[in-house]
Design an enzyme around this catalytic site. Structure first.
Site, PDB file in Angstrom:
ATOM      1  N   THR A  38       0.845  -1.194   0.000  1.00  0.00           N
ATOM      2  CA  THR A  38       0.000   0.000   0.000  1.00  0.00           C
ATOM      3  C   THR A  38       0.876   1.237   0.000  1.00  0.00           C
ATOM      4  O   THR A  38       2.047   1.171   0.365  1.00  0.00           O
ATOM      5  CB  THR A  38      -0.953  -0.009   1.207  1.00  0.00           C
ATOM      6  OG1 THR A  38      -1.889   1.086   1.097  1.00  0.00           O
ATOM      7  CG2 THR A  38      -0.208   0.095   2.530  1.00  0.00           C
ATOM      8  N   ASP A  68       4.794   1.392   1.074  1.00  0.00           N
ATOM      9  CA  ASP A  68       5.854   1.915   0.226  1.00  0.00           C
ATOM     10  C   ASP A  68       6.254   3.265   0.807  1.00  0.00           C
ATOM     11  O   ASP A  68       5.780   4.318   0.394  1.00  0.00           O
ATOM     12  CB  ASP A  68       5.349   2.064  -1.211  1.00  0.00           C
ATOM     13  CG  ASP A  68       6.459   2.471  -2.184  1.00  0.00           C
ATOM     14  OD1 ASP A  68       7.547   2.854  -1.710  1.00  0.00           O
ATOM     15  OD2 ASP A  68       6.217   2.407  -3.406  1.00  0.00           O
ATOM     16  N   ARG A 111       3.996  -1.412  -9.379  1.00  0.00           N
ATOM     17  CA  ARG A 111       3.915  -1.049  -7.959  1.00  0.00           C
ATOM     18  C   ARG A 111       3.991  -2.305  -7.093  1.00  0.00           C
ATOM     19  O   ARG A 111       3.575  -3.385  -7.502  1.00  0.00           O
ATOM     20  CB  ARG A 111       2.600  -0.322  -7.659  1.00  0.00           C
ATOM     21  CG  ARG A 111       2.555   1.121  -8.126  1.00  0.00           C
ATOM     22  CD  ARG A 111       1.389   1.823  -7.428  1.00  0.00           C
ATOM     23  NE  ARG A 111       1.213   3.188  -7.880  1.00  0.00           N
ATOM     24  CZ  ARG A 111       1.857   4.235  -7.386  1.00  0.00           C
ATOM     25  NH1 ARG A 111       2.746   4.063  -6.432  1.00  0.00           N
ATOM     26  NH2 ARG A 111       1.625   5.454  -7.850  1.00  0.00           N
ATOM     27  N   ARG A 116       6.113  -6.637  -1.745  1.00  0.00           N
ATOM     28  CA  ARG A 116       5.798  -8.072  -1.716  1.00  0.00           C
ATOM     29  C   ARG A 116       7.039  -8.875  -1.333  1.00  0.00           C
ATOM     30  O   ARG A 116       6.954  -9.847  -0.569  1.00  0.00           O
ATOM     31  CB  ARG A 116       5.266  -8.527  -3.074  1.00  0.00           C
ATOM     32  CG  ARG A 116       3.931  -7.887  -3.452  1.00  0.00           C
ATOM     33  CD  ARG A 116       3.392  -8.444  -4.770  1.00  0.00           C
ATOM     34  NE  ARG A 116       2.310  -7.611  -5.258  1.00  0.00           N
ATOM     35  CZ  ARG A 116       2.426  -6.694  -6.215  1.00  0.00           C
ATOM     36  NH1 ARG A 116       3.600  -6.520  -6.814  1.00  0.00           N
ATOM     37  NH2 ARG A 116       1.389  -5.975  -6.583  1.00  0.00           N
ATOM     38  N   ASP A 137      -3.733  -7.330  -3.466  1.00  0.00           N
ATOM     39  CA  ASP A 137      -3.568  -5.893  -3.650  1.00  0.00           C
ATOM     40  C   ASP A 137      -4.787  -5.137  -3.131  1.00  0.00           C
ATOM     41  O   ASP A 137      -5.903  -5.666  -3.100  1.00  0.00           O
ATOM     42  CB  ASP A 137      -3.341  -5.573  -5.129  1.00  0.00           C
ATOM     43  CG  ASP A 137      -1.975  -6.033  -5.623  1.00  0.00           C
ATOM     44  OD1 ASP A 137      -1.157  -6.468  -4.787  1.00  0.00           O
ATOM     45  OD2 ASP A 137      -1.733  -5.956  -6.837  1.00  0.00           O
ATOM     46  N   ASP A 138      -4.555  -3.863  -2.776  1.00  0.00           N
ATOM     47  CA  ASP A 138      -5.631  -3.107  -2.118  1.00  0.00           C
ATOM     48  C   ASP A 138      -6.604  -2.461  -3.094  1.00  0.00           C
ATOM     49  O   ASP A 138      -7.533  -1.774  -2.677  1.00  0.00           O
ATOM     50  CB  ASP A 138      -5.063  -2.062  -1.147  1.00  0.00           C
ATOM     51  CG  ASP A 138      -4.235  -0.974  -1.820  1.00  0.00           C
ATOM     52  OD1 ASP A 138      -4.111  -0.991  -3.055  1.00  0.00           O
ATOM     53  OD2 ASP A 138      -3.712  -0.107  -1.095  1.00  0.00           O
ATOM     54  N   ASP A 139      -6.430  -2.690  -4.408  1.00  0.00           N
ATOM     55  CA  ASP A 139      -7.395  -2.142  -5.366  1.00  0.00           C
ATOM     56  C   ASP A 139      -8.276  -3.228  -5.975  1.00  0.00           C
ATOM     57  O   ASP A 139      -8.880  -3.040  -7.030  1.00  0.00           O
ATOM     58  CB  ASP A 139      -6.679  -1.348  -6.466  1.00  0.00           C
ATOM     59  CG  ASP A 139      -5.661  -2.190  -7.235  1.00  0.00           C
ATOM     60  OD1 ASP A 139      -5.427  -3.353  -6.844  1.00  0.00           O
ATOM     61  OD2 ASP A 139      -5.107  -1.679  -8.223  1.00  0.00           O
ATOM     62  N   GLU A 225       4.633 -11.747 -12.370  1.00  0.00           N
ATOM     63  CA  GLU A 225       3.993 -12.970 -11.862  1.00  0.00           C
ATOM     64  C   GLU A 225       4.551 -14.203 -12.567  1.00  0.00           C
ATOM     65  O   GLU A 225       4.891 -15.204 -11.937  1.00  0.00           O
ATOM     66  CB  GLU A 225       2.467 -12.912 -12.066  1.00  0.00           C
ATOM     67  CG  GLU A 225       1.787 -11.726 -11.395  1.00  0.00           C
ATOM     68  CD  GLU A 225       1.602 -10.532 -12.307  1.00  0.00           C
ATOM     69  OE1 GLU A 225       0.720  -9.706 -12.039  1.00  0.00           O
ATOM     70  OE2 GLU A 225       2.362 -10.433 -13.303  1.00  0.00           O
ATOM     71  N   ARG A 255     -10.063  -1.546  -9.055  1.00  0.00           N
ATOM     72  CA  ARG A 255      -9.328  -0.288  -9.164  1.00  0.00           C
ATOM     73  C   ARG A 255     -10.187   0.936  -8.847  1.00  0.00           C
ATOM     74  O   ARG A 255     -10.811   1.521  -9.727  1.00  0.00           O
ATOM     75  CB  ARG A 255      -8.744  -0.121 -10.572  1.00  0.00           C
ATOM     76  CG  ARG A 255      -7.722  -1.169 -10.924  1.00  0.00           C
ATOM     77  CD  ARG A 255      -7.034  -0.814 -12.227  1.00  0.00           C
ATOM     78  NE  ARG A 255      -6.079  -1.845 -12.616  1.00  0.00           N
ATOM     79  CZ  ARG A 255      -5.241  -1.739 -13.628  1.00  0.00           C
ATOM     80  NH1 ARG A 255      -5.223  -0.652 -14.351  1.00  0.00           N
ATOM     81  NH2 ARG A 255      -4.413  -2.707 -13.909  1.00  0.00           N
TER      82      ARG A 255
END
Length: 280
Positions: A38, A68, A111, A116, A137-139, A225, A255
């Site tokens: 985040t 970050d 990002r 990670r 991920d937070d989105d 990935e 998103r």
């Protein structure tokens, strides 16, 4: 005795963790370790709150939130302490040359890579209970079902991701004869060995333990990935299709749009912004 911190310049720059009380042992369910990078932005807290409301319903769940940033922020720390979740709070600033943002001309850099990797370092250094690692991920938006699908991952499990890659969904293609992954329903960069979105796979922690030096490669833009899975020694035959042979969607790459602060910017220029003491 050397530790990961001695050999890894990235983890040396991670400040000490803030962790909730020890996770209680429950039944025989494997743990799920969800890793969320985040960064500071107007919608950050709203995104984390939305995720936490789903995560609170998942049994044997540990949330690793990595900022970050050069230091942990009060906003994220306070949020995690009041979240009711078992968590670890880390921070590490993305290495120079790969930081994303309008101001540095690197908006398209991936990002969350160093964040990670910091979480993987923490998991291996702290000898945690065996379980499954998921990069949440937070989105994104998560159905509770996706966590139950991944929980008993033996090596690497995969499933579809909605609203990803310019399609309604991306997904692994599964042979109805063998039950194995044989290809990918994607349009972007079809030549990737593993054309999977970050939200579309989970890895048994033991896979990282056996390949303890493997991390995401920040230089492999657009393929982080796929390169990670290849570097871990994973093959197509190893993949475990979930979500009814990859025909159901339980996670979406939603998103959240940027917050409209046009009038806030006006107030800032005029010298009387909204009360900065009120946390949003």
């Amino acid at each position: 005795m050397k530790t990961l911190k001695d050999d890894n310049p990235l983890i040396r720059n991670i400040s000490s963790t803030l962790q909730s009380p020890k996770i209680p042992e429950v039944d025989g369910l494997p743990y799920i370790y969800a890793v969320t990078p985040t960064y500071t932005r107007p919608v950050q807290k709203a995104e984390l709150v939305r995720l936490s409301l789903a995560f609170l319903h998942v049994k044997k769940f540990h949330w690793i939130v990595v900022e970050d940033s050069t230091e942990k922020t009060l906003l994220v720390g306070r949020f995690l302490n009041g979240s009711g979740l078992n968590f670890t709070h880390l921070n590490v600033r993305t290495q120079k040359g790969y930081q994303s943002g309008k101001e540095d001309g690197h908006r398209n850099n991936p990002r969350g890579v160093d964040q990670r990797n910091a979480a993987i370092d923490w998991l291996l250094a702290n000898h945690v209970t065996p379980g499954v690692v998921y990069f949440a991920d937070d989105d994104n938006t998560y159905s509770l079902q996706v966590f139950e699908e991944m929980r008993f991952t033996r090596r690497v499990s995969v499933w579809p991701v909605g609203l990803a890659g310019g399609l309604r969904f991306e997904r692994p293609i599964v042979s109805l004869t063998t039950g194995k992954v044989v290809g990918w329903h994607v349009e972007w960069d079809k030549e990737r060995a593993f054309a999977v979105d970050m939200a579309g796979f989970a890895i048994n922690l033991e896979v990282f333990r056996r390949k303890s030096k493997v991390r995401f490669n920040i230089r492999k833009k657009g393929k982080i990935e796929s390169v990670l899975l290849s570097d871990l020694g994973v093959t197509l035959a190893d993949l475990e299709p979930k979500a009814d042979n990859c025909t159901k969607v339980y996670v979406w790459h939603t998103r959240t749009e940027d917050a409209d602060q046009i009038y806030e910017e006006k107030l800032i220029k005029e010298g009387h912004p909204s009360d900065p003491k009120i946390e949003v």
